[in-house]
Write a protein that holds these residues in place. Structure first.
Motif, mmCIF file in Angstrom:
data_model
loop_
_atom_site.group_PDB
_atom_site.id
_atom_site.type_symbol
_atom_site.label_atom_id
_atom_site.label_comp_id
_atom_site.label_asym_id
_atom_site.label_seq_id
_atom_site.Cartn_x
_atom_site.Cartn_y
_atom_site.Cartn_z
ATOM 1 N N THR B 59 -0.331 -21.537 -64.720
ATOM 2 C CA THR B 59 -1.356 -20.637 -64.178
ATOM 3 C C THR B 59 -2.674 -21.381 -64.031
ATOM 4 O O THR B 59 -2.881 -22.412 -64.658
ATOM 5 C CB THR B 59 -1.602 -19.452 -65.129
ATOM 6 O OG1 THR B 59 -2.137 -19.982 -66.354
ATOM 7 C CG2 THR B 59 -0.338 -18.675 -65.402
ATOM 8 N N PRO B 60 -3.579 -20.827 -63.236
ATOM 9 C CA PRO B 60 -4.960 -21.330 -63.288
ATOM 10 C C PRO B 60 -5.561 -21.019 -64.658
ATOM 11 O O PRO B 60 -4.992 -20.230 -65.423
ATOM 12 C CB PRO B 60 -5.680 -20.524 -62.201
ATOM 13 C CG PRO B 60 -4.663 -19.688 -61.527
ATOM 14 C CD PRO B 60 -3.427 -19.683 -62.325
ATOM 15 N N SER B 62 -7.278 -18.906 -66.102
ATOM 16 C CA SER B 62 -7.703 -17.523 -65.812
ATOM 17 C C SER B 62 -6.952 -16.589 -66.755
ATOM 18 O O SER B 62 -6.070 -15.840 -66.347
ATOM 19 C CB SER B 62 -7.355 -17.156 -64.360
ATOM 20 O OG SER B 62 -7.940 -18.037 -63.441
ATOM 21 N N GLU B 63 -7.306 -16.663 -68.037
ATOM 22 C CA GLU B 63 -6.528 -15.906 -69.028
ATOM 23 C C GLU B 63 -6.562 -14.407 -68.757
ATOM 24 O O GLU B 63 -5.562 -13.719 -68.963
ATOM 25 C CB GLU B 63 -7.049 -16.199 -70.440
ATOM 26 C CG GLU B 63 -6.737 -17.598 -70.952
ATOM 27 C CD GLU B 63 -7.759 -18.643 -70.522
ATOM 28 O OE1 GLU B 63 -8.627 -18.326 -69.689
ATOM 29 O OE2 GLU B 63 -7.682 -19.777 -71.012
ATOM 30 N N SER B 64 -7.701 -13.882 -68.323
ATOM 31 C CA SER B 64 -7.746 -12.446 -68.031
ATOM 32 C C SER B 64 -6.753 -12.097 -66.935
ATOM 33 O O SER B 64 -6.054 -11.088 -67.011
ATOM 34 C CB SER B 64 -9.153 -12.029 -67.575
ATOM 35 O OG SER B 64 -10.007 -11.954 -68.676
ATOM 36 N N ALA B 65 -6.699 -12.932 -65.901
ATOM 37 C CA ALA B 65 -5.815 -12.635 -64.767
ATOM 38 C C ALA B 65 -4.349 -12.694 -65.173
ATOM 39 O O ALA B 65 -3.581 -11.769 -64.897
ATOM 40 C CB ALA B 65 -6.088 -13.595 -63.614
ATOM 41 N N PHE B 66 -3.930 -13.750 -65.868
ATOM 42 C CA PHE B 66 -2.479 -13.842 -66.093
ATOM 43 C C PHE B 66 -2.007 -13.006 -67.278
ATOM 44 O O PHE B 66 -0.865 -12.548 -67.283
ATOM 45 C CB PHE B 66 -1.994 -15.305 -66.123
ATOM 46 C CG PHE B 66 -2.308 -16.114 -67.348
ATOM 47 C CD1 PHE B 66 -1.584 -15.958 -68.519
ATOM 48 C CD2 PHE B 66 -3.303 -17.089 -67.310
ATOM 49 C CE1 PHE B 66 -1.856 -16.739 -69.636
ATOM 50 C CE2 PHE B 66 -3.586 -17.875 -68.426
ATOM 51 C CZ PHE B 66 -2.858 -17.688 -69.595
ATOM 52 N N GLY B 68 -3.442 -10.068 -68.012
ATOM 53 C CA GLY B 68 -3.425 -8.751 -67.367
ATOM 54 C C GLY B 68 -2.230 -8.621 -66.439
ATOM 55 O O GLY B 68 -1.615 -7.548 -66.341
ATOM 56 N N ALA B 69 -1.882 -9.706 -65.749
ATOM 57 C CA ALA B 69 -0.715 -9.679 -64.860
ATOM 58 C C ALA B 69 0.568 -9.457 -65.664
ATOM 59 O O ALA B 69 1.498 -8.795 -65.185
ATOM 60 C CB ALA B 69 -0.631 -10.976 -64.060
ATOM 61 N N ALA B 70 0.611 -9.984 -66.869
ATOM 62 C CA ALA B 70 1.787 -9.744 -67.722
ATOM 63 C C ALA B 70 1.935 -8.247 -67.991
ATOM 64 O O ALA B 70 3.048 -7.696 -67.944
ATOM 65 C CB ALA B 70 1.662 -10.520 -69.032
ATOM 66 N N GLY B 72 0.909 -5.783 -66.071
ATOM 67 C CA GLY B 72 1.357 -5.139 -64.835
ATOM 68 C C GLY B 72 2.814 -5.430 -64.524
ATOM 69 O O GLY B 72 3.563 -4.535 -64.106
ATOM 70 N N VAL B 92 -12.191 -14.839 -73.882
ATOM 71 C CA VAL B 92 -12.318 -14.705 -72.424
ATOM 72 C C VAL B 92 -11.362 -13.662 -71.839
ATOM 73 O O VAL B 92 -11.418 -13.394 -70.649
ATOM 74 C CB VAL B 92 -12.091 -16.058 -71.697
ATOM 75 C CG1 VAL B 92 -13.151 -17.066 -72.094
ATOM 76 C CG2 VAL B 92 -10.689 -16.590 -71.939
ATOM 77 N N GLN B 96 -8.260 -7.454 -71.563
ATOM 78 C CA GLN B 96 -6.895 -7.271 -71.062
ATOM 79 C C GLN B 96 -5.907 -7.060 -72.203
ATOM 80 O O GLN B 96 -4.883 -6.403 -72.039
ATOM 81 C CB GLN B 96 -6.458 -8.487 -70.215
ATOM 82 C CG GLN B 96 -7.236 -8.608 -68.908
ATOM 83 C CD GLN B 96 -7.074 -7.394 -68.012
ATOM 84 O OE1 GLN B 96 -5.999 -6.795 -67.955
ATOM 85 N NE2 GLN B 96 -8.128 -7.008 -67.326
#
Lengths: 200, 344
Positions: B59-60, B62-66, B68-70, B72, B92, B96
């Protein structure tokens, strides 16, 4: 926004044609998660649509005092996706932009950022005195309310008349009244229920 | 069951993930440097070659993004495993974790299942300073909605990881860097164990009595278990028989095993590498205080943990704030002659 990326990723992996949609305000477009999510979705070409509802107010701070650029949709360019700015309160343009975004997502074309300009008629929360807002602003904004505007377009195209309008309004009022009645007549939960469903 | 071989804890975790990925096509892994590199601490070593980049995803940053993606992806029927490179980095992405992942099942009235494993590296002892050396599992155990798993050795790590992946709830899985068996970092030999090849599970909420004893109970977890075992061997030479308990999971917490042991020994030392204040060691001590009708103490409870200072970079300073083998042994020895105050 991050969970929407995950839902889109799941749709892709599981071979479904689902498209995830995340709604947020223009205030939230200044959160780190906005930028992280757009980058992840652009990078992985996820079937997700980010819809920014820009009503110009984040509680009491207006967009001019929170956002470095006037158009949030312009940020899409930095994340390899189309950014569509829809004119204020134009429901048909929203429909068109959303339809194109869904089709693009289903074809593997990845995400879309749609910015919808609209208005906020009420305070942000129950009891918000709205001291920050110019007097009479809401009265002016209500003149451009998108619901009667859409009704006008539909009438002009011969798709809506007084009878259909009354039927539709009647149905919506009945549904809402029924929901209110259900809520008022329902018993409050047993306090023991507070401890349920922490885990599945 | 096929023959056991010795595995490091990192190899055992990677084997558990690989076996579950073979069994269940909805299991996949996301994280920073987990694909080509195999995880900075080896937890996903070799998996990219076997499962490819669609299931072992770098991943980038971007801990919040991935993370949070988990959440979803789990809501939509996948079973994601996300790696937060260091527990210290939770700052960071905590929104999430504790506002979304931990609460959405409850807030949906139980209609949403979120089978996510969030694994992360913890612990100090190798001069990585204040932002890369903390344990912090107590902080996640404090928040409702997260199961918290903290293995001490390879055998437990495999069984607990498979259990975590099969659980329908968010599970935080904390591996201590100093027991992963990495070639580039000192580690405790006791954490490299025989591990059966076949998949197996270890239920959550069952502490393990690592070593039986009758004089003093040492409650520990993670790398501290290995230190407690060495301390118990020293104590034996002095004629003090220490019982060592490995909690294995904090949520759920096996209070019963601790109570039974302390009821037998009458003495309790809690050896923890998390911060001393407002954390796990206080929780265990409180559990004893609440059950003094079942447990007769012979001396006051002793807590060992990191005092309220950031973990220092300097090796001697770091060693002084993290409880060591001699600190555990010393605490046990000092308790033996102590008497309790008597009620008037």
């Amino acid at each position: 926004m991050p969970p929407a990326c995950g839902a889109a990723l799941a749709a892709k992996r599981l071979g479904k044609d689902s498209v995830a949609v995340a709604f947020f305000g223009e205030g939230a477009a200044n959160q780190g998660t906005f930028h992280e999510s757009l980058n992840l979705a652009g990078l992985w070409k996820l079937p997700v649509i980010f819809v920014c509802e820009d009503n110009k107010w984040a509680i009491s701070v207006d967009k001019d005092h929170s956002t470095a650029i006037p158009c949030v949709a312009d940020r899409a360019a930095a994340y390899a996706m189309p950014g569509i700015a829809v004119a204020r309160n134009d429901a048909l343009e929203v429909f068109k932009a959303a339809g194109e975004a869904v089709a693009r997502a289903r074809k593997g074309g990845g995400p879309t950022l749609i910015e919808v300009k609209t208005d906020r008629y009420m305070g942000h929360f129950q009891g918000d005195a709205e001291v920050y807002r110019p007097k009479g602003e809401v009265d002016q904004l209500r003149k451009d309310d998108p619901i009667p505007a859409l009704a006008g377009v539909l009438r002009a195209r011969g798709l809506l008349d007084d009878g259909k309008d009354a039927t539709m309004h009647g149905r919506v009022h009945a549904d809402v009244s029924k929901a209110f009645d259900f809520a008022r007549q329902s018993a409050y939960p047993d306090p023991r229920e507070a401890l349920e469903h922490v885990f599945a | 069951m096929t023959a056991a071989r010795k595995l490091t804890m990192a190899q055992a975790i990677a084997e558990a993930i690989g076996q579950e990925m073979e069994r269940d096509s909805t299991v996949f892994v996301m994280g920073e440097d987990i694909a080509k590199y195999g995880g900075i601490f080896g937890a996903t070593g070799g998996l990219l070659d076997r499962f490819g980049p669609e299931r072992i995803m770098d991943t980038p940053i971007s801990e919040s993004a991935f993370i949070g993606a988990a959440t979803g992806a789990a809501a939509e029927g996948m079973r994601p495993i996300a790696e937060l490179m260091f527990a210290d980095f939770f700052g960071v992405c905590m929104d999430q974790i504790y506002n979304h992942l931990a609460k959405n099942t409850y807030m949906s009235g139980g209609s949403l299942k979120l089978p996510v494993v969030l694994m992360t590296a913890i612990g100090g002892g190798y001069s990585d300073a204040a932002q890369h050396s903390q344990c912090l599992y107590g902080l996640f155990a404090h928040v409702p909605g997260l199961k918290v798993v903290v293995p001490s050795n390879a055998y437990d790590a495999k069984g607990l990881m498979i259990q975590a992946i099969r659980d329908d709830n968010p599970v935080m899985f904390f591996f201590h860097k100093g027991i992963m068996g990495l070639p580039w970092m000192a580690y405790y030999e006791g954490s490299t164990t025989e591990v059966p090849q076949d998949a197996y599970t270890i239920p959550f909420g069952q502490a393990r009595i690592v070593r039986e004893g009758s004089d003093v109970t040492i409650v520990s977890l993670s790398q501290m278990v290995q230190k407690a075992v060495l301390a118990a061997a020293q104590l034996e030479a002095d004629g003090i028989r220490a019982e060592v308990i490995d909690l294995r999971t904090l949520v759920p917490l096996d209070v019963e095993t601790v109570l039974r042991s302390v009821a037998k020994t009458g003495r309790l030392v809690i050896a923890d590498e998390d911060y001393l204040n407002f954390g796990l060691s206080g929780e265990i001590a409180a559990s004893i205080a609440e059950h003094l009708d079942r447990v007769a103490l012979k001396s006051p409870v002793r807590r060992l943990g990191v005092p309220a200072v950031p973990i220092p970079y300097s090796r001697p300073l770091e060693q002084s704030v993290i409880p060591q083998v001699q600190d555990i042994a010393g605490a046990c020895r000092s308790m033996m002659g102590v008497k309790l105050a008597r009620a008037a």
